[in-house]
Write an enzyme that holds these catalytic residues in place. Structure first.
Site, PDB file in Angstrom:
ATOM      1  N   SER A   1       0.835  -1.206   0.000  1.00 28.04           N
ATOM      2  CA  SER A   1       0.000   0.000   0.000  1.00 28.04           C
ATOM      3  C   SER A   1       0.864   1.248   0.000  1.00 28.04           C
ATOM      4  O   SER A   1       1.962   1.266   0.573  1.00 28.04           O
ATOM      5  CB  SER A   1      -0.903   0.015   1.237  1.00 28.04           C
TER       6      SER A   1
ATOM      7  N   TYR B   1      -1.786   0.577  10.314  1.00 26.20           N
ATOM      8  CA  TYR B   1      -1.896  -0.100   9.015  1.00 26.20           C
ATOM      9  C   TYR B   1      -0.703   0.267   8.132  1.00 26.20           C
ATOM     10  O   TYR B   1      -0.090  -0.611   7.503  1.00 26.20           O
ATOM     11  CB  TYR B   1      -3.203   0.322   8.347  1.00 26.20           C
TER      12      TYR B   1
END
Length: 244
Positions: free
Chosen positions: A136, A149
């Site tokens: 990501s 995250y």
């Protein structure tokens, strides 16, 4: 040589799109997920639409002690493996509850890294293969809005980079995918900027092309490379005052 593609975390929207992209090219598909019973319709659709062999497998990314046996139990060692495992969680929950933070960290780093490490060793021994890790852009710099995250994805990105370096002379290629925003169940309800947001099918096609062209790192939409370069280079005293 095997032409099978293993999809880990196969119940996600992105994973389903990846499976369709490779099945369309004639690859046999191995679908693996923690709840394999949810994959029956997907498998039937792939067989009917593309005429390829599809198998379904139970796989728990967090049960790392089962990963070696999982790979040994596959019908064949795949030529390509795509890891779409992950869980975003809620940043506020992760900040307040260490157990919830640990779940996010394990889901996005420990579990994916473990299974890809086992696959890497098997492909290294065989002398061929491609590993794809969906990471990501959140891992490019820690931000208050999603730093648990993001830190897990940063670790996963670094792991993929090291794995690629280690296997560069072994005929095993490693692709790092940085999709940016994607319209999936994970982002449902979020106000996403159109120019920065991809559909799952766009991600699936990008991954297929990256594997075919032996790319190392891809941003699904090239604009993300510019956006994250800017964010990475904001001086820390200024960055601390932002609310990104």
């Amino acid at each position: 040589m095997s032409n099978a593609v293993l999809i880990l975390g196969a119940t996600s929207g992105m994973a389903r799109a990846v499976a369709r992209s490779f099945a369309k090219e004639g690859h046999a598909i191995q679908l693996a997920a923690r709840r394999p019973e949810g994959l029956d319709e997907d498998a039937a659709d792939l067989r009917t639409r593309f005429g390829v062999e599809v198998t379904i497998h139970a796989f728990d990314a967090l049960a790392t002690d089962t990963h070696a046996a999982f790979i040994e139990g596959l019908p064949e060692l795949p030529e390509i493996a795509v890891c779409a495992v992950g869980a975003m969680g809620e940043q506020d929950d992760s900040a307040e509850d260490p157990e919830k933070a640990a779940f996010v960290l394990r889901s996005n780093f420990e579990g994916p890294a473990s299974v890809l490490a086992h696959l890497a060793n098997a492909m290294d021994a065989r002398g061929s293969g491609t590993l794809v890790g969906i990471s990501s852009v959140a891992g490019d710099r820690g931000r208050a809005s999603n730093y648990v995250y993001g830190s897990a994805k940063a670790g996963f990105t670094a792991f993929l980079s090291g794995l690629r370096n280690r296997l560069a002379s072994k005929n095993v290629h490693v692709v790092t995918v940085l999709p940016g925003f994607v319209r999936t169940a994970m982002t449902d309800g979020m106000d996403l900027p159109g120019p920065l947001t991809a559909d799952p099918e766009e991600v699936g096609t990008a991954i297929l092309r990256a594997v075919q062209r032996q790319k190392n790192i891809i941003y699904t939409r090239p604009i993300w490379r510019v956006v994250m370069a800017v964010i990475r280079n904001i001086p820390e005293p200024i960055f601390k005052k932002t609310s990104l």
